[in-house]
Scaffold this motif. Structure first.
Motif, short mmCIF file in Angstrom:
data_model
loop_
_atom_site.label_atom_id
_atom_site.label_comp_id
_atom_site.label_asym_id
_atom_site.label_seq_id
_atom_site.Cartn_x
_atom_site.Cartn_y
_atom_site.Cartn_z
N ALA A 197 0.84 -1.20 0.00
CA ALA A 197 0.00 0.00 0.00
C ALA A 197 0.88 1.26 0.00
CB ALA A 197 -0.93 -0.01 1.20
N ASN A 199 3.97 1.48 -0.96
CA ASN A 199 4.66 1.50 -2.23
C ASN A 199 3.81 2.13 -3.32
OD1 ASN A 199 5.16 -0.57 -4.86
ND2 ASN A 199 6.93 0.46 -4.00
N LEU A 200 2.47 1.93 -3.22
CA LEU A 200 1.57 2.48 -4.23
C LEU A 200 1.14 3.90 -3.89
CD1 LEU A 200 -0.52 -0.74 -4.81
CD2 LEU A 200 0.95 0.36 -6.49
N GLY A 201 1.72 4.47 -2.85
CA GLY A 201 1.49 5.88 -2.58
C GLY A 201 0.62 6.19 -1.38
N ALA A 202 0.27 5.17 -0.56
CA ALA A 202 -0.55 5.44 0.61
C ALA A 202 0.35 5.82 1.78
CB ALA A 202 -1.38 4.20 0.96
N MET B 79 7.58 4.66 -7.00
CA MET B 79 8.07 3.40 -7.57
C MET B 79 6.94 2.40 -7.40
SD MET B 79 11.82 3.19 -5.95
CE MET B 79 13.06 4.44 -6.27
N ALA B 80 7.04 1.28 -8.09
CA ALA B 80 6.04 0.24 -7.87
C ALA B 80 6.77 -1.07 -7.69
CB ALA B 80 5.08 0.16 -9.05
N PHE B 100 -5.76 0.89 -6.88
CA PHE B 100 -5.36 1.43 -5.57
C PHE B 100 -4.37 2.59 -5.69
CE2 PHE B 100 -3.03 1.59 -1.58
CZ PHE B 100 -4.03 1.41 -0.64
N GLY B 101 -3.32 2.37 -6.45
CA GLY B 101 -2.29 3.40 -6.59
C GLY B 101 -2.83 4.66 -7.25
N ARG B 105 -3.32 8.54 -5.80
CA ARG B 105 -2.84 9.73 -6.52
C ARG B 105 -3.99 10.69 -6.81
NH1 ARG B 105 0.57 6.02 -6.80
NH2 ARG B 105 2.77 6.31 -7.25
N ARG B 148 -1.21 -3.86 -11.25
CA ARG B 148 -1.31 -2.90 -10.17
C ARG B 148 -0.06 -2.02 -10.12
NH1 ARG B 148 -1.76 -4.98 -3.99
NH2 ARG B 148 0.42 -5.49 -4.41
N ALA B 149 1.07 -2.62 -10.47
CA ALA B 149 2.33 -1.88 -10.42
C ALA B 149 2.50 -0.96 -11.63
CB ALA B 149 3.51 -2.85 -10.31
N ILE B 152 0.35 2.66 -12.46
CA ILE B 152 0.69 3.99 -11.93
C ILE B 152 1.84 4.63 -12.70
CG2 ILE B 152 -0.12 3.43 -9.60
CD1 ILE B 152 2.84 3.21 -8.76
#
Lengths: 295, 362
Positions: A197, A199-202, B79-80, B100-101, B105, B148-149, B152
């Motif tokens: 989470a 890592n994805l910007g949370a 990063m992802a 999610f990402g 944003r 998912r990675a 973004i």
């Protein structure tokens, strides 16, 4: 305490169903000795169920039997004890008060217990094992000692016997349930989900509400259900902490028992049992315990 | 979009003094498929976690496009990461996982929906939007994690043994697809693996790590054909390593006396003074075998031996050969067809070109 058994079959039903099915298949392929074993196994299970449920059945019979004494076989079915229970102001007041205390206790125990469990599991706190042992200690002490100790503390502090004092006492003995169930979930928690989470910007706060909280919810809720039930039929702690005019249902029932023994006690017990079951079902339906657990 | 990464003398020391990563320095170029390869415990995952921001270096600096990000928290690094166990959110649907990402944003709903749809199409999972991760197969979960990675559009894509849990066939297919995707999108991709074949097949460049240090950085061909250290030669593929004193052989050439009278002629100008102890590596497939009666090209260094065991690999055959002077070597021959196999006990002649011998640092 007999009522606190009810949540576990509800929570565990999917696993239990699956397990017994596979046992059936295994046993079906076995020969006669297997069948004997199965019969013994079934008999033992039935015996345990009877042992657990018989007292509840007796209470139901007692509540529905029109005679003022416990009588077997029952002579008929009537709702007169329920009428008496619901029309007695003392009982109604105690019932509502018990519910209020149980709701407040559940809220306090859930928030405090879950926060404590999170801190213990994640905080890297020195001596966390001692903290856990301390938090769980009310489970190991006789509740009557906890009640007495609190009573003496309140006397020394000269605060009287306020409602918050009663709620605090209940919270003390119910927090262990929430801590245990939440820690159990956190123990198996994959922290990489939180890393994913972030890592994805949370942000860490966002991660907590998006990932951590939803995933520990089943544990927290299970603890909350225990907290509600333990508070709702709490007797020993309440005994020392209630004040006249503000008595919980178990205390009122006890006081009533001292002078009268009729079906009203049975009716009150039935109502208590049904309320506890209702809470479990309501929580399950609204917050979706099972869907979260099953994933 | 894609960024380059510099890792400057980064170390990670854990409590108790364990040096998981020891003064690692490398430069990952923008748009490059870069692998960190090594055995478990070599520090490759810790290095990746420091790039992602999950671990903080004890010393050293990590820069992305020149900017120091050593202390930037993970959620601000853009990063992802694709995790080894995928780390899909079990309480969310496939579409919610992928989106999610984008939601973090703060993109608007329509944009998120469109991008999620495109990303799922890219990994061939269209129509799976409303499933839960638990309802998907391992390969499908892997694709969701990838979608998912990449959705973004990260500056860097980090992969921690993402294919480790897949069976061989699916694994090869995913290797191919991941490589394709990386090339098409021009992604900077840092790939952690302990599987040398995977690293050789996919990477533009590889950093081979051992015991917290970088042993060698190079292209797959360089790593395989020109290993610089004994560890790299040994870890990547099968190899024969000879160790001995440098000697002068006829006509002023150099050689290495590997003991028991075996002298291997070395290529090129003398690499060290006479008497220095050297290790050299020789890949099994660089050794040619011939029946003992044949004569090999006189220029080829050669030795005689007996086949000890035959390991049939399908496309090739790996022989364990005991040389007459007591050494044991591995030699691999392509499976050239019927009648070309040497049975255990068969006497053979071995030949190789000095240029295929690689001098190793210890």
């Amino acid at each position: 305490m007999a009522t606190s058994v009810t949540p576990s079959p509800t929570l565990a039903r999917p696993e239990l169903a699956g397990a017994s099915r596979s046992t059936d298949q295994v046993i079906a392929h076995r020969s006669a000795p297997g069948r004997t074993g199965r019969a013994i196994y079934l008999a033992a299970n039935i015996a345990i169920l009877v042992f657990l449920l018989a007292p509840i059945a007796i209470v139901f019979v007692f509540a529905l039997n029109p005679t003022p004494f416990i009588q077997f076989p029952p002579v008929g079915v009537s709702l007169r004890w329920f009428e008496k229970f619901f029309s007695a102001r003392d009982f109604m007041h105690a019932l509502v008060f018990s519910l209020e205390v149980a709701v407040l206790t559940t809220m306090a125990a859930t928030v405090l217990g879950a926060s404590a469990a999170l801190a213990i599991a994640r905080g890297n706190i020195p001596g966390s094992r001692i903290i856990v042992a301390t938090m769980l200690s009310p489970l190991m002490l006789p509740a009557i000692l906890t009640g007495l100790a609190l009573f003496q503390a309140y006397v020394l502090l000269d605060v009287g016997r306020p409602v918050w004092g009663l709620v605090a006492g209940h919270t003390l003995v119910t927090i262990p349930y929430v801590v245990r169930t939440t820690l159990a979930v956190l123990h198996n928690f994959d922290t990489r989900l939180e890393e994913a989470a972030q890592n994805l910007g949370a942000s860490p706060t966002r991660t907590f509400f998006e990932v951590t909280l939803p995933l520990v919810k089943p544990g927290v809720l299970a603890g909350g259900i225990f907290a509600f039930i333990v508070s709702f039929d709490q007797f020993p702690v309440s005994l020392f902490l209630v004040s006249p005019g503000n008595e919980t249902l178990p205390i009122t029932l006890f006081n009533y028992l001292k002078f009268d023994l009729d079906g009203t006690i049975g009716a009150a017990s039935v109502i208590s049992i049904l309320l506890a079951v209702l809470v479990v079902i309501a929580l399950d339906r609204t917050v979706g315990l099972r869907s979260t657990v099953k994933l | 979009m894609s960024a380059g990464i510099e890792i400057a003398e980064v170390s990670k020391v854990y409590e108790g003094g364990v040096r998981a990563v020891d003064a690692v320095a490398m430069e990952i170029r923008a748009g490059e498929f870069f692998s960190l390869l090594g055995p478990s415990g070599c520090g490759k995952t810790t290095t990746l976690r420091m790039i992602a921001g999950f671990d903080t270096p004890s010393s050293g600096e990590i820069r992305i496009d020149g900017a120091d990000i050593t202390r930037v928290p993970a959620h601000k690094r853009d990063m992802a990461m694709v995790f080894q166990n995928y780390a899909l959110f079990p309480h969310r649907t496939v579409a919610e996982n992928v989106g999610f990402g984008l939601r973090m944003r703060k993109l608007d709903k329509a944009t998120i929906a469109a991008k999620v749809k495109a990303a799922l199409a890219m990994v061939e999972l269209s129509g799976m939007d409303d499933r839960r991760p638990a309802q998907l197969s391992g390969g499908q979960q892997q694709r969701v994690a990838l979608a998912r990675a990449i959705v973004i559009e990260p500056r860097v894509l980090l992969c921690d043994e993402p294919l480790g849990a897949l069976d061989k066939k699916l694994r090869q297919q995913m290797q191919f697809e991941l490589k394709q995707l990386q090339r098409n999108l021009g992604l900077t991709l840092v790939f952690v693996t302990h599987d040398q074949e995977e690293a050789l097949a996919m990477s533009d460049r590889i950093a081979v790590m051992n015991a917290g240090r970088v042993e060698q950085v190079g292209t797959p061909v360089e790593i395989y054909d020109r290993p610089q250290t004994r560890f790299v030669a040994d870890f990547i593929g099968d190899t024969n390593i000879f160790r001995g004193q440098r000697v002068t052989v006829d006509n002023n050439g150099t050689g290495i006396a590997a003991g028991n009278g075996l002298v291997l002629e070395l290529p090129g100008p003398p690499a060290a003074a006479d008497g220095a102890v050297l290790s050299v590596a020789l890949r099994p497939e660089k050794i040619r075998l011939a029946p003992k009666v044949d004569t090999l090209h006189p220029k080829h260094a050669s030795a005689n031996g007996t086949v000890e065991s035959t390991n049939f690999l399908g496309g090739a055959v790996l022989y364990r050969i005991s040389l007459d002077n007591g050494h044991r070597v591995l030699a691999q021959q392509p499976n050239a067809g019927a009648g070309q196999l040497y049975a255990p006990g068969a006497p053979v002649m071995l030949g190789w070109t000095p240029a295929d011998l690689v001098i190793l640092k210890d």
